[in-house]
Design an enzyme around this catalytic site. Structure first.
Site, PDB file in Angstrom:
ATOM      1  N   LYS B  75      17.297  -7.850   9.446  1.00 29.03           N
ATOM      2  CA  LYS B  75      17.974  -6.588   9.716  1.00 29.03           C
ATOM      3  C   LYS B  75      17.022  -5.683  10.511  1.00 29.03           C
ATOM      4  O   LYS B  75      15.807  -5.831  10.404  1.00 29.03           O
ATOM      5  CB  LYS B  75      18.306  -5.932   8.356  1.00 29.03           C
ATOM      6  CG  LYS B  75      18.810  -4.495   8.424  1.00 29.03           C
ATOM      7  CD  LYS B  75      20.247  -4.429   8.817  1.00 29.03           C
ATOM      8  CE  LYS B  75      20.725  -2.996   9.031  1.00 29.03           C
ATOM      9  NZ  LYS B  75      21.930  -2.947   9.895  1.00 29.03           N
ATOM     10  N   ASN B 129      13.720  -7.833  13.712  1.00 27.34           N
ATOM     11  CA  ASN B 129      14.498  -6.980  14.610  1.00 27.34           C
ATOM     12  C   ASN B 129      13.988  -5.548  14.471  1.00 27.34           C
ATOM     13  O   ASN B 129      13.905  -5.009  13.361  1.00 27.34           O
ATOM     14  CB  ASN B 129      15.985  -7.095  14.239  1.00 27.34           C
ATOM     15  CG  ASN B 129      16.888  -6.279  15.146  1.00 27.34           C
ATOM     16  OD1 ASN B 129      17.053  -5.076  14.954  1.00 27.34           O
ATOM     17  ND2 ASN B 129      17.489  -6.921  16.126  1.00 27.34           N
ATOM     18  N   CYS B 160      21.893  -0.881  20.008  1.00 24.72           N
ATOM     19  CA  CYS B 160      22.797  -0.570  18.907  1.00 24.72           C
ATOM     20  C   CYS B 160      23.688   0.621  19.259  1.00 24.72           C
ATOM     21  O   CYS B 160      23.184   1.711  19.529  1.00 24.72           O
ATOM     22  CB  CYS B 160      22.025  -0.256  17.626  1.00 24.72           C
ATOM     23  SG  CYS B 160      23.154   0.077  16.270  1.00 24.72           S
ATOM     24  N   THR B 223      26.883  -5.600  19.712  1.00 27.13           N
ATOM     25  CA  THR B 223      28.323  -5.350  19.570  1.00 27.13           C
ATOM     26  C   THR B 223      28.905  -4.560  20.747  1.00 27.13           C
ATOM     27  O   THR B 223      28.196  -3.840  21.448  1.00 27.13           O
ATOM     28  CB  THR B 223      28.599  -4.586  18.271  1.00 27.13           C
ATOM     29  OG1 THR B 223      27.768  -3.429  18.245  1.00 27.13           O
ATOM     30  CG2 THR B 223      28.319  -5.445  17.059  1.00 27.13           C
ATOM     31  N   GLY B 274      30.523 -13.813  18.309  1.00 28.82           N
ATOM     32  CA  GLY B 274      31.746 -14.521  17.951  1.00 28.82           C
ATOM     33  C   GLY B 274      31.618 -16.006  17.711  1.00 28.82           C
ATOM     34  O   GLY B 274      32.629 -16.723  17.713  1.00 28.82           O
TER      35      GLY B 274
HETATM   36  C1  LIG Z   1      27.432  -5.446   9.938  1.00 31.92           C
HETATM   37  C2  LIG Z   1      26.607  -5.655  11.175  1.00 31.92           C
HETATM   38  C3  LIG Z   1      25.309  -5.141  11.243  1.00 31.92           C
HETATM   39  C4  LIG Z   1      24.532  -5.319  12.380  1.00 31.92           C
HETATM   40  N1  LIG Z   1      23.257  -4.834  12.409  1.00 31.92           N
HETATM   41  C5  LIG Z   1      22.455  -5.055  13.498  1.00 31.92           C
HETATM   42  C6  LIG Z   1      21.076  -4.653  13.508  1.00 31.92           C
HETATM   43  O1  LIG Z   1      20.545  -4.106  12.530  1.00 31.92           O
HETATM   44  N2  LIG Z   1      20.346  -4.886  14.633  1.00 31.92           N
HETATM   45  C7  LIG Z   1      20.869  -5.534  15.723  1.00 31.92           C
HETATM   46  O2  LIG Z   1      20.167  -5.740  16.721  1.00 31.92           O
HETATM   47  N3  LIG Z   1      22.170  -5.951  15.727  1.00 31.92           N
HETATM   48  C8  LIG Z   1      22.967  -5.736  14.649  1.00 31.92           C
HETATM   49  N4  LIG Z   1      24.275  -6.201  14.641  1.00 31.92           N
HETATM   50  C9  LIG Z   1      24.795  -6.949  15.797  1.00 31.92           C
HETATM   51  C10 LIG Z   1      24.695  -8.462  15.570  1.00 31.92           C
HETATM   52  O3  LIG Z   1      23.366  -8.866  15.387  1.00 31.92           O
HETATM   53  C11 LIG Z   1      25.322  -9.254  16.733  1.00 31.92           C
HETATM   54  O4  LIG Z   1      24.653  -8.925  17.924  1.00 31.92           O
HETATM   55  C12 LIG Z   1      26.803  -8.975  16.931  1.00 31.92           C
HETATM   56  O5  LIG Z   1      27.442  -8.783  15.694  1.00 31.92           O
HETATM   57  C13 LIG Z   1      27.525 -10.084  17.693  1.00 31.92           C
HETATM   58  O6  LIG Z   1      27.520 -11.318  16.980  1.00 31.92           O
HETATM   59  P1  LIG Z   1      28.743 -11.832  16.047  1.00 31.92           P
HETATM   60  O7  LIG Z   1      29.999 -11.654  16.837  1.00 31.92           O
HETATM   61  O8  LIG Z   1      28.423 -13.257  15.749  1.00 31.92           O
HETATM   62  O9  LIG Z   1      28.730 -10.973  14.841  1.00 31.92           O
HETATM   63  C14 LIG Z   1      25.066  -6.022  13.496  1.00 31.92           C
HETATM   64  C15 LIG Z   1      26.365  -6.546  13.426  1.00 31.92           C
HETATM   65  C16 LIG Z   1      27.140  -6.380  12.287  1.00 31.92           C
HETATM   66  C17 LIG Z   1      28.525  -6.964  12.244  1.00 31.92           C
END
Ligand SMILES: Cc1cc2nc3c(=O)[nH]c(=O)nc-3n(C[C@H](O)[C@H](O)[C@H](O)COP(=O)(O)O)c2cc1C
Ligand SMILES: Cc1cc2nc3c(=O)[nH]c(=O)nc-3n(C[C@H](O)[C@H](O)[C@H](O)COP(=O)(O)OP(=O)(O)OC[C@H]3O[C@@H](n4cnc5c(N)ncnc54)[C@H](O)[C@@H]3O)c2cc1C
Ligand code: FES
Lengths: 276, 332
Positions: B75, B129, B160, B223, B274
């Site tokens: 995280k 991270n 972020c 995201t 995804g």
């Molecule tokens: C609940 C949640 C918390 C996240 N926290 C972080 C974070 O602390 N640092 C970061 O770089 N990305 C964070 N992300 C982004 C994810 O690491 C990732 O880049 C993004 O969700 C796309 O991947 P996925 O579609 O497989 O979830 C977070 C995503 C989610 C859903």
């Protein structure tokens, strides 16, 4: 069993770590007014469950519409038979999908999850206050309390007579439990909210434990009354949950000790730590 | 049937900018905390009939559950503790989810106290991270982590969407992105992966700036900016209005970003967005990813990563892939 009220009825200290289990639908019935009642066969989870815990149910396919699981409380479980039951309200797509699952279908869930109800050691008289679906997680608690010889007063609130009738499926364990019913429209029982009889009970005295679940404003009121009466109170809070196991911080609750996770630090909390 | 843990017929090891991974799988930051919760669940579940023999295929060691990963990604960690966002933090969307967690974390000192020895016990490379509100805050986190041997690499989150100051504002401006990269580069010889946002007009511009500033690799995508509305209240669902979209819904956006960045820089790419199945991983690698991260899918299926490692190896075998290096950027 209760030996002079010394045994803890159920305790956070004995909670097992959650697993993933694939269970089978034994029965899934519609109760009318948008409520459902599902029985699942899942020997491993059933053997570990404690009152107040929940499961995180998968309702969709991997790339399908519903990527998130749905947290649902267990309202009854039987370790010997390897079964547990959920009383659910069809609210949106996820619970609608759940209601469409038929006998024999496979469902996968994470469980058991969360801090269970933890009545104080030596508890002798308990007041349980449930609003609507919030009555579900209180059901295994009143069963455990009654088995331990604790005197239980339950107050159950619903919007109207039909919703109250649906709640009757939870009465399978209602042996010797004193029950007060309230409806918002007065069609059954007291006309009004659960808070009115709850206040009367607490004023009459003698309680050493209050447990409540239902709409958050209701829980807040009950917790306030218990605090006034000096009685230890536990609440069970709902938050939206992604992981369900403590990893994502989507479900936080503000407490006097900072943010806590409703999934694993709760859902049952000592009411006095909640910052409402 | 491949046996990934023992002797897979497919060579799965990859090198992500100096980070040696025994397979191309890590988890997406923020979906997996520091790994304890999933490690516990895997250890308690992996040997059951519901896991289709995964434990054997992975040579799973219940004392070191995370050692099946190519790397663990933590995280986001900041210099001081961050409380995260108020109000509702997630909602489901069609084949996806929005989150507005806001990088809640206890700060780097607490992180080191609580998690470093845990990482040491797991026998897995660890990517920490890093988040910050300013260049100086990023610098302080890296400085502190340099003292810890259990940290293998950094993923610098300049993407972020869920924090007001810092976060994505560094990731949408090539100069600011380069400045953060340079500042961290000056402090460490460890692999330095910069995490990019798709919420820009031209992601290759940011990627090039990070490459020139000394990044060892790039991670994408974070995201996608989005919103949800509560019609009853006629208000945004999230207190900060904007939230980050993830899950299967963003896979095409992520693939396109990986493909474009692959064509623009020489840096290895950690691809994500995804991913739900082995075919997705195959696609990301063909588009140019050297390794992949699984995020929201952990929520749908907490055993998805162990499953994916096995299924991806099986898929490679079926497709006649001998060494997965041949897949990376292997689009005809
Ligand atoms: C609940 C949640 C918390 C996240 N926290 C972080 C974070 O602390 N640092 C970061 O770089 N990305 C964070 N992300 C982004 C994810 O690491 C990732 O880049 C993004 O969700 C796309 O991947 P996925 O579609 O497989 O979830 C977070 C995503 C989610 C859903
Ligand atoms: C610990 C816990 C125990 C629960 N026990 C029960 C129970 O025994 N019976 C029952 O009927 N309901 C229970 N709920 C509420 C239940 O989880 C929601 O009603 C359900 O998730 C709604 O899903 P949906 O797809 O039908 O609704 P939608 O509104 O379409 O759901 C959209 C998203 O919001 C989330 N969400 C919506 N409402 C809630 C809510 N109240 N709590 C948490 N997440 C929500 C959903 O999980 C989903 O991710 C419980 C919630 C928690 C947190
Ligand atoms: S739902 Fe992920 S921490 Fe509670």
């Amino acid at each position: 069993m209760c030996d002079g009220g010394q045994s803890a009825v159920t305790s956070a200290a004995t909670a097992s770590r959650p697993i993933l289990e694939k269970g089978r639908v034994i029965d899934n019935v519609a109760l009318g007014s948008g409520m459902g009642f599902i029985t699942l066969e899942a020997p491993r989870v059933a053997s570990m469950l404690l009152p107040g815990q929940f499961v995180h149910l998968r309702v969709g396919e991997p790339c399908g519409e519903h990527i998130l699981r749905r947290p649902l409380s267990v309202c009854d479980f039987d370790a010997d038979a390897g079964l547990f039951k959920i009383y659910y309200q069809i609210k949106g797509g996820g619970t609608a999908a759940l209601s469409a699952r038929g006998k024999g279908e496979e469902l996968d869930f994470i469980g058991p999850i969360g801090r269970p109800w933890t009545p104080p050691e030596g508890c002798t008289r308990a007041l349980l206050v449930g609003g609507g679906v919030g009555c579900a997680p209180l059901t295994p608690l009143y069963k455990a309390l009654l088995e331990a010889g604790v005197e239980v007063q339950m107050i159950r609130g619903a919007q109207n007579a039909t919703m109250m009738a649906a709640l009757e499926v939870l009465d399978f364990t209602n042996t010797g439990c004193k029950m007060i019913l309230t409806t918002d429209d007065g069609s059954v029982g007291y006309h009004g909210f659960v808070t009115v009889p709850a206040r009367e009970c607490l004023q009459s005295g003698g309680y050493d434990y209050v447990a409540t679940c239902g709409p958050e404003p209701m829980q807040k009121l009950i917790a306030g009354m218990a605090a006034e009466a000096g009685v230890y109170c536990e609440v069970s809070l709902e938050r939206r949950m992604a992981c369900g196991i403590g990893a994502c911080l989507s479900c936080v609750v503000d407490t006097t000790d900072g943010k806590k996770r409703a999934c694993v630090d709760g859902p049952v909390f000592d009411a006095s730590v909640i910052v409402w | 049937m491949v046996n990934v843990g023992m002797n897979s017929l497919v060579e799965l090891a990859v090198d992500l900018g100096g980070l040696k991974m025994k397979n191309p799988f890590t988890v997406a930051s923020g979906t997996f905390a520091s790994g304890r919760e999933y490690a516990d669940l895997w250890a308690a579940t992996m040997d059951t009939a519901d896991c289709d023999g995964l434990a054997t295929k992975l040579a799973f060691n219940p004392d070191k559950p995370l050692s099946i990963l190519g790397a663990l990604t933590t995280k986001g960690v900041s210099h001081k503790s961050w409380p995260g966002n108020t109000g509702i933090r997630i909602t489901e969307t069609a084949s996806g989810m929005l989150n507005s967690i806001g990088l809640q974390n206890p700060g780097v000192e607490d992180f080191c106290t609580k998690d470093i020895s845990w990482f040491g016990s797991q026998g897995v490379p660890v990517i920490v991270n890093v988040s910050g509100h300013s260049v100086d805050e990023y610098r302080r986190v890296v400085e502190r982590l340099e003292r810890e041997g259990a940290v293998t690499a950094y993923e610098i989150n300049i993407s972020c969407p869920n924090v007001d100051c810092g976060g994505m504002s560094f990731g949408i401006d090539p100069r600011a992105a380069a400045e953060v990269t340079q500042a961290c580069r000056a402090l460490t010889k460890r692999p330095l992966i910069i995490k990019l946002t798709p919420n820009v007009t031209d992601i290759t511009e940011i990627a090039r700036a990070c490459e020139a500033a000394g990044a060892s690799g790039l991670s994408l995508i974070n995201t996608v900016a989005g919103m949800a509305i509560d019609i009853r209240a006629r208000k945004p669902l999230f207190d900060r209005k904007m939230a980050g979209l993830s899950g299967p819904a963003i896979k095409p956006i992520a693939l396109w970003a990986v493909h474009r960045v692959y064509g623009a820089v020489k840096l290895p790419i950690l691809g994500m967005g995804g991913i739900t199945n082995a075919e997705d991983v195959f696609e990301f690698m063909l588009a140019g990813a050297t390794a992949v991260a699984v995020g929201s899918q952990n929520f749908t299926d907490p055993l998805s990563v162990p499953r994916l490692i096995v299924e991806f190896a099986e898929l490679c075998e079926r497709e006649g892939v001998k060494n997965i290096d041949e897949l990376i950027g292997g689009l005809e």
